[in-house]
Scaffold this motif. Structure first.
Motif, PDB file in Angstrom:
ATOM      1  N   ASN A  74      44.645  36.479  38.252  1.00  0.00           N
ATOM      2  CA  ASN A  74      45.697  37.172  39.013  1.00  0.00           C
ATOM      3  C   ASN A  74      45.152  38.496  39.557  1.00  0.00           C
ATOM      4  O   ASN A  74      45.341  38.826  40.733  1.00  0.00           O
ATOM      5  N   THR A  75      44.432  39.232  38.711  1.00  0.00           N
ATOM      6  CA  THR A  75      43.837  40.504  39.153  1.00  0.00           C
ATOM      7  C   THR A  75      42.862  40.272  40.302  1.00  0.00           C
ATOM      8  O   THR A  75      42.898  40.959  41.327  1.00  0.00           O
ATOM      9  N   GLU A  76      42.043  39.251  40.148  1.00  0.00           N
ATOM     10  CA  GLU A  76      41.041  38.902  41.176  1.00  0.00           C
ATOM     11  C   GLU A  76      41.730  38.578  42.498  1.00  0.00           C
ATOM     12  O   GLU A  76      41.322  39.030  43.576  1.00  0.00           O
ATOM     13  N   LEU A  82      43.935  42.470  48.824  1.00  0.00           N
ATOM     14  CA  LEU A  82      44.231  43.855  49.222  1.00  0.00           C
ATOM     15  C   LEU A  82      42.920  44.640  49.323  1.00  0.00           C
ATOM     16  O   LEU A  82      42.743  45.701  48.732  1.00  0.00           O
ATOM     17  N   SER A  83      41.984  44.091  50.099  1.00  0.00           N
ATOM     18  CA  SER A  83      40.664  44.715  50.248  1.00  0.00           C
ATOM     19  C   SER A  83      40.697  45.723  51.398  1.00  0.00           C
ATOM     20  O   SER A  83      41.585  45.669  52.260  1.00  0.00           O
ATOM     21  N   THR A  84      39.707  46.605  51.427  1.00  0.00           N
ATOM     22  CA  THR A  84      39.644  47.583  52.514  1.00  0.00           C
ATOM     23  C   THR A  84      39.418  46.855  53.838  1.00  0.00           C
ATOM     24  O   THR A  84      39.953  47.231  54.863  1.00  0.00           O
ATOM     25  N   ASN A  85      38.665  45.765  53.782  1.00  0.00           N
ATOM     26  CA  ASN A  85      38.450  45.000  55.024  1.00  0.00           C
ATOM     27  C   ASN A  85      39.754  44.460  55.594  1.00  0.00           C
ATOM     28  O   ASN A  85      39.866  44.177  56.773  1.00  0.00           O
ATOM     29  N   ASP A  86      40.740  44.297  54.722  1.00  0.00           N
ATOM     30  CA  ASP A  86      42.036  43.794  55.197  1.00  0.00           C
ATOM     31  C   ASP A  86      43.026  44.914  55.440  1.00  0.00           C
ATOM     32  O   ASP A  86      44.216  44.692  55.574  1.00  0.00           O
ATOM     33  N   GLY A  87      42.505  46.164  55.402  1.00  0.00           N
ATOM     34  CA  GLY A  87      43.359  47.291  55.789  1.00  0.00           C
ATOM     35  C   GLY A  87      44.095  47.952  54.640  1.00  0.00           C
ATOM     36  O   GLY A  87      45.069  48.668  54.851  1.00  0.00           O
ATOM     37  N   PHE A  88      43.615  47.691  53.388  1.00  0.00           N
ATOM     38  CA  PHE A  88      44.297  48.290  52.234  1.00  0.00           C
ATOM     39  C   PHE A  88      43.361  49.257  51.501  1.00  0.00           C
ATOM     40  O   PHE A  88      42.146  49.080  51.506  1.00  0.00           O
ATOM     41  N   ASN A 309      47.480  32.966  41.827  1.00  0.00           N
ATOM     42  CA  ASN A 309      46.900  33.354  43.112  1.00  0.00           C
ATOM     43  C   ASN A 309      47.940  33.921  44.076  1.00  0.00           C
ATOM     44  O   ASN A 309      48.164  33.399  45.170  1.00  0.00           O
ATOM     45  N   SER A 310      48.573  35.005  43.631  1.00  0.00           N
ATOM     46  CA  SER A 310      49.678  35.563  44.431  1.00  0.00           C
ATOM     47  C   SER A 310      49.230  36.713  45.336  1.00  0.00           C
ATOM     48  O   SER A 310      50.043  37.322  46.024  1.00  0.00           O
ATOM     49  N   GLY A 311      47.929  36.991  45.370  1.00  0.00           N
ATOM     50  CA  GLY A 311      47.435  38.125  46.164  1.00  0.00           C
ATOM     51  C   GLY A 311      47.731  37.991  47.647  1.00  0.00           C
ATOM     52  O   GLY A 311      48.220  38.927  48.292  1.00  0.00           O
ATOM     53  N   ARG A 350      40.371  23.918  41.326  1.00  0.00           N
ATOM     54  CA  ARG A 350      40.811  25.035  40.472  1.00  0.00           C
ATOM     55  C   ARG A 350      39.856  26.200  40.557  1.00  0.00           C
ATOM     56  O   ARG A 350      38.671  26.044  40.307  1.00  0.00           O
ATOM     57  N   ASN A 351      40.325  27.390  40.928  1.00  0.00           N
ATOM     58  CA  ASN A 351      39.399  28.539  41.014  1.00  0.00           C
ATOM     59  C   ASN A 351      39.552  29.466  39.829  1.00  0.00           C
ATOM     60  O   ASN A 351      39.106  30.595  39.844  1.00  0.00           O
ATOM     61  N   TYR A 352      40.194  28.983  38.766  1.00  0.00           N
ATOM     62  CA  TYR A 352      40.302  29.855  37.567  1.00  0.00           C
ATOM     63  C   TYR A 352      40.453  29.014  36.335  1.00  0.00           C
ATOM     64  O   TYR A 352      40.737  27.827  36.438  1.00  0.00           O
TER      65      TYR A 352
END
Ligand code: GZL
Length: 352
Positions: A74-76, A82-88, A309-311, A350-352
């Motif tokens: 979830n943290t990942e 919410l990366s800087t590349n995406d404006g965050f 995967n709610s990011g 599955r990614n986790y």
């Protein structure tokens, strides 16, 4: 305030500048997040751009801990979306299961005048005061993964996560069908539950959801519920205690995979098998890859998905709010029920 994510930015030295500036974030009188001047960044088409602090959406994220495989995923998911590349500009705090640390983090986000506050509340109760402070500061609060119990729902803008009651009910409905298929629906069934963090919406919702189905069956005996804190170690310890106390357990419900892994350690040490080749039914929640492999092997009978995967959905909601759009108060992730019959369709992705 921040911008919508107009274009993906490839950064040069951007993160280093952010980190440096991040360390010296200053309080300013103005209403929005300041003190974060960013050097040049490179766009995807190779141009060099300067991005200033108000071009980023600043988000303070209070994550409740790192207790399980699910939590790390979830943290990942949030950090990736919410990366800087995406404006965050994401400020992250790990509360290590302590609500007091979450309160401290939220108050720090308020003093830094972030644009949004995101909280994964470790337990449901006790949020009124700190959320009132955030509302008074004009900072929207988004609840992620777990919910809270407050009378005034204007204390948060929106919730994105999972329907824990539905997850619990899905587990109960699976057990109903399984027992019927096996011709055991009239038999006395002894059930123990390894519960997650006491007072968390995950524990409360799953317990109530499963309990509502169990209440329909006078022959289902809820022998005991015990707290396994969503961790593998505590899950093992709790299972050992329950095996010591009861010698006639038919069904073991673990409210997450990490506790199921711990329970399996204890069961293995006691020489007890579960699943299709064993004499105890094992029900779990989360749907991690490791657990789905055990579903495939027939060791875990059923695993009710809880999607970490709610990011991406969180980022979308923040961008919608930035654009002045109305958002739903509750946004549930899509979730499945995994059994041996369908697990092959999903296990590889599955990614986790
Ligand atoms: C559920 C989440 C729970 C997971 C556990 O949405 O809060 O917390 O089921 C995690 O694995 O520890």
């Amino acid at each position: 305030m921040g911008i919508n994510k107009a274009k993906k930015l490839t950064t040069i030295g951007y993160k280093a500048a952010a980190l440096l500036t991040g360390v010296t974030i200053l309080l300013t009188g103005c209403g929005s997040f300041k003190g974060f001047a960013v050097s040049e960044v490179k766009t995807e088409d190779g141009d060099i751009e300067t991005v200033s602090d108000d071009a980023l959406i600043s988000v303070g994220f209070s994550q409740l801990g790192s207790e399980s495989t699910w939590r790390s995923a979830n943290t990942e998911s949030v950090k990736e979306a919410l990366s800087t590349n995406d404006g965050f500009f994401l400020i992250f705090d790990n509360a290590r299961q302590k609500q007091e640390k979450q309160f401290k983090a939220v108050r720090s986000f308020i003093s830094q005048r972030v644009d949004y506050i995101v909280i994964c509340p470790v337990i449901q109760e006790g949020w009124e005061m700190v959320l009132t402070e955030a509302r008074d500061a004009g900072i929207p609060v988004i609840l992620l993964d777990r919910s809270i119990s407050v009378n005034d729902d204007t204390l948060y803008t929106t919730f994105v996560g999972e329907d824990m009651y539905a997850e619990g009910a899905s587990a109960g409905k699976w057990l109903e069908e399984y027992l019927e298929d096996k011709g055991m629906d009239g038999k006395d069934i002894n059930i123990v539950v390894l519960e997650g963090t006491s007072g968390s919406s995950a524990q409360v919702g799953r317990t109530r959801g499963f309990g509502a189905i169990a209440a329909r069956h006078m022959n289902w005996n809820m022998l005991a519920s015990a707290n396994g804190e969503f961790t593998q170690a505590k899950g093992k310890e709790t299972m050992e205690r329950l095996l010591h106390e009861f010698d006639d357990i038919d069904v073991i419900v673990c409210q997450n995979d990490d506790m199921a892994f711990g329970a399996l350690e204890a069961l293995d040490e006691a020489g007890i098998k579960t699943g299709e080749k064993g004499d105890k039914i094992l029900i779990s929640f989360d749907g991690t890859k490791k657990a789905l492999e055990l579903v495939k092997e027939g060791v875990i009978n059923v695993d009710v998905e809880c999607n970490p995967n709610s990011g991406e959905l969180l980022a979308q909601l923040i961008n919608d709010l930035e654009a002045g759009k109305k958002v739903d108060k509750t946004n549930y992730m899509e979730e499945k029920v995994f059994t041996k019959e369908n697990v092959d369709e999903y296990i590889d992705e599955r990614n986790y």
